[in-house]
Design an enzyme around this catalytic site. Structure first.
Site, PDB file in Angstrom:
ATOM      1  N   HIS A 125      49.361  33.563  38.397  1.00  0.00           N
ATOM      2  CA  HIS A 125      49.552  32.113  38.243  1.00  0.00           C
ATOM      3  C   HIS A 125      51.015  31.731  37.997  1.00  0.00           C
ATOM      4  CE1 HIS A 125      45.349  31.271  38.413  1.00  0.00           C
ATOM      5  NE2 HIS A 125      45.056  31.876  37.286  1.00  0.00           N
ATOM      6  N   ASP A 162      40.836  37.583  42.472  1.00  0.00           N
ATOM      7  CA  ASP A 162      40.532  36.975  41.183  1.00  0.00           C
ATOM      8  C   ASP A 162      39.756  35.681  41.454  1.00  0.00           C
ATOM      9  OD1 ASP A 162      41.870  37.034  38.127  1.00  0.00           O
ATOM     10  OD2 ASP A 162      41.349  35.017  38.820  1.00  0.00           O
ATOM     11  N   HIS A 164      40.156  32.848  40.171  1.00  0.00           N
ATOM     12  CA  HIS A 164      41.069  31.705  40.173  1.00  0.00           C
ATOM     13  C   HIS A 164      42.097  31.870  41.282  1.00  0.00           C
ATOM     14  CE1 HIS A 164      39.667  32.139  35.931  1.00  0.00           C
ATOM     15  NE2 HIS A 164      39.526  30.822  36.053  1.00  0.00           N
ATOM     16  N   ASP A 249      36.765  38.392  37.252  1.00  0.00           N
ATOM     17  CA  ASP A 249      36.154  37.193  36.702  1.00  0.00           C
ATOM     18  C   ASP A 249      35.273  36.450  37.705  1.00  0.00           C
ATOM     19  OD1 ASP A 249      38.550  36.762  37.992  1.00  0.00           O
ATOM     20  OD2 ASP A 249      39.447  35.570  36.398  1.00  0.00           O
TER      21      ASP A 249
END
Length: 343
Positions: A125, A162, A164, A249
Site C-alpha cells: 500500500h 492480497d 486488498h 486475507d
C-alpha cells in the site's frame, strides 16, 4: 532445489499488540515453518537494510524523510488512521525491504532457485509519497527496481493476490511498460482503488491489470481468472523475474475481508505461478509476505508456499471449505478484461 529464506528477529520490534498488523503474525509463520521441519530445508540468508539509494528509486525524498523523522520521536506515531510507527520502525522497514532485495539477489545470482521473504511491516500500500494501509516502504517495488538497476533485468512481473488492492505498487509502476502489475482483489474495498479501467498510462498503458471481485468469491472464480486472464497476460509479457505479493486475507476465515478462498485455492495460485516461472524465466520467482490476519491461515499458507518452492506436493488445510458456498461465475468479468487488454 535450493529455496532462499530471508527473515529476521528484528521484524518483531515493530509491534502494536492491539493492531491487526502485529508481531504475532510473523511469529506464527516462524513457528509453523519450524514445527513442520521446513525451516531446516531452506537456505537461510541474513538480510541487510535497504539503502537510501534503493529506497529513493521508488519513493520520494519526502516519503523517506517523513519515515526517518519517526525515529527521532519517543512514542508511537500514527502516519495515517490505519498505520502506526514506533521509533524503531524505520529501521525495521529498511530491513524488510532489504530482505526482499536479498531474496531477489539470491535468485538472480543463482545462489537459489527461488525464494521466500517473510517480512513485516508489509509494503504494497505504500505509494511513492505516502505511508498507508499498515505499510511503510513498498518492499516489492523497491526490489523490482533493484533487479533492474543492479542485475539488468528488463521485465519484471508482480502479481498481488492480497485481498486488498496493491495501490502503492500499482501507482509506482503505472506509467512503466517494463513492469507488469496484476492485482486480484476484493472491490469495492480498502483502499478504494483497483477498478477494472485502471490499466496504466502513457508508455505503461496496458501494463497494469486489475481484476476486481465483489465479496464472496472463492477458489473456482480465482482459478478461472488465473487461467483466462492472469496466465495469458504473463505469457504475453514474458517476464525475466516474477515477484508475488502474497496476502492470505482473501481466505474465508480472515477477520478483515469477505472473500471465500481456501488454503487449497491459495496453493493452486502459488503452484501455477511457479509453473509459469519455470517456463518463462528459468524459475526465478520470489514470494513476499503481505497481509493475512487469521494466524492459522497465514501460517499454514506460508507453510504451503515453502513446500511448493521445495518441490513437495503436500499441502496443509485445516479449515477446508467455507460453510457458505462461494460465488463462482466470473464470465462477465473475464469477457470485459479480455476486451480491455486484448487477451
Amino acid at each position: 532445489m535450493a529455496t532462499a529464506y530471508l527473515t529476521d528477529e528484528s521484524f518483531t520490534k515493530h509491534d502494536f499488540s492491539r493492531h491487526p498488523e502485529h508481531a504475532g503474525r510473523i511469529k506464527a509463520v516462524w513457528r509453523e515453518l519450524g514445527v513442520s521441519g521446513l525451516a531446516d530445508q531452506v537456505l537461510r540468508m541474513t538480510p541487510t537494510p535497504a539503502t537510501n539509494e534503493q529506497i529513493l528509486a521508488v519513493h520520494t525524498d519526502n516519503h523517506l524523510q517523513r519515515l526517518d523523522a519517526v525515529a527521532q520521536g519517543e512514542r508511537r506515531a500514527r502516519l495515517d488512521p490505519d498505520t502506526y510507527a514506533l521509533p524503531v520502525s524505520p529501521e525495521v522497514a529498511r530491513l524488510a525491504a532489504g530482505a526482499v532485495i536479498g531474496a531477489v539477489d539470491a535468485v538472480l545470482s543463482a545462489r537459489a532457485d527461488n525464494a521466500l521473504a517473510i517480512v513485516r511491516p508489509p509494503g504494497h500500500h505504500a505509494t511513492a509519497d505516502r505511508q498507508m494501509g499498515f505499510c511503510l516502504l513498498n518492499n516489492v517495488a523497491i526490489a523490482a527496481r533493484h533487479s533492474q538497476a543492479q542485475h539488468g533485468v528488463e521485465k519484471v512481473m508482480i502479481l498481488d493476490y492480497d485481498v486488498h488492492h496493491g495501490n502503492g505498487t500499482n501507482d509506482i509502476f503505472y506509467a512503466d511498460p517494463s513492469v507488469l502489475f496484476i492485482s486480484i482483489h476484493q472491490y469495492p474495498f480498502y483502499p478504494g482503488s483497483g477498478a477494472i479501467d485502471e490499466i496504466g498510462k502513457d508508455a505503461g498503458r496496458g501494463a497494469t491489470i486489475n481484476l476486481p471481485l465483489g465479496a464472496g468469491y472463492g477458489d473456482i472464480a480465482y482459478q478461472a481468472l488465473f487461467a483466462e486472464i492472469i496466465r495469458p497476460a504473463i505469457e504475453r509479457f514474458e517476464p525475466d523475474l516474477m515477484l508475488i505479493s502474497a496476502g492470505f486475507d482473501a481466505h474465508w476465515i480472515d477477520p478483515l475481508a469477505s472473500m471465500q478462498l481456501t488454503l487449497a485455492g491459495y496453493d493452486y495460485l502459488a503452484r501455477e505461478c511457479m509453473k509459469l516461472a519455470e517456463r518463462l524465466c528459468g524459475g526465478r520467482i520470489v514470494f513476499v509476505m503481505e497481509g493475512g490476519y487469521d494466524l492459522t491461515a497465514l501460517a499454514k499458507g506460508w507453510r504451503n508456499i515453502a513446500r511448493a518452492l521445495l518441490g513437495q506436493d503436500e499441502i496443509s488445510d485445516p479449515y477446508g471449505a467455507p460453510s457458505a458456498p462461494a460465488k463462482a461465475d466470473v464470465q462477465a468479468l473475464i469477457d470485459e478484461l479480455r476486451r480491455i487488454h486484448r487477451l
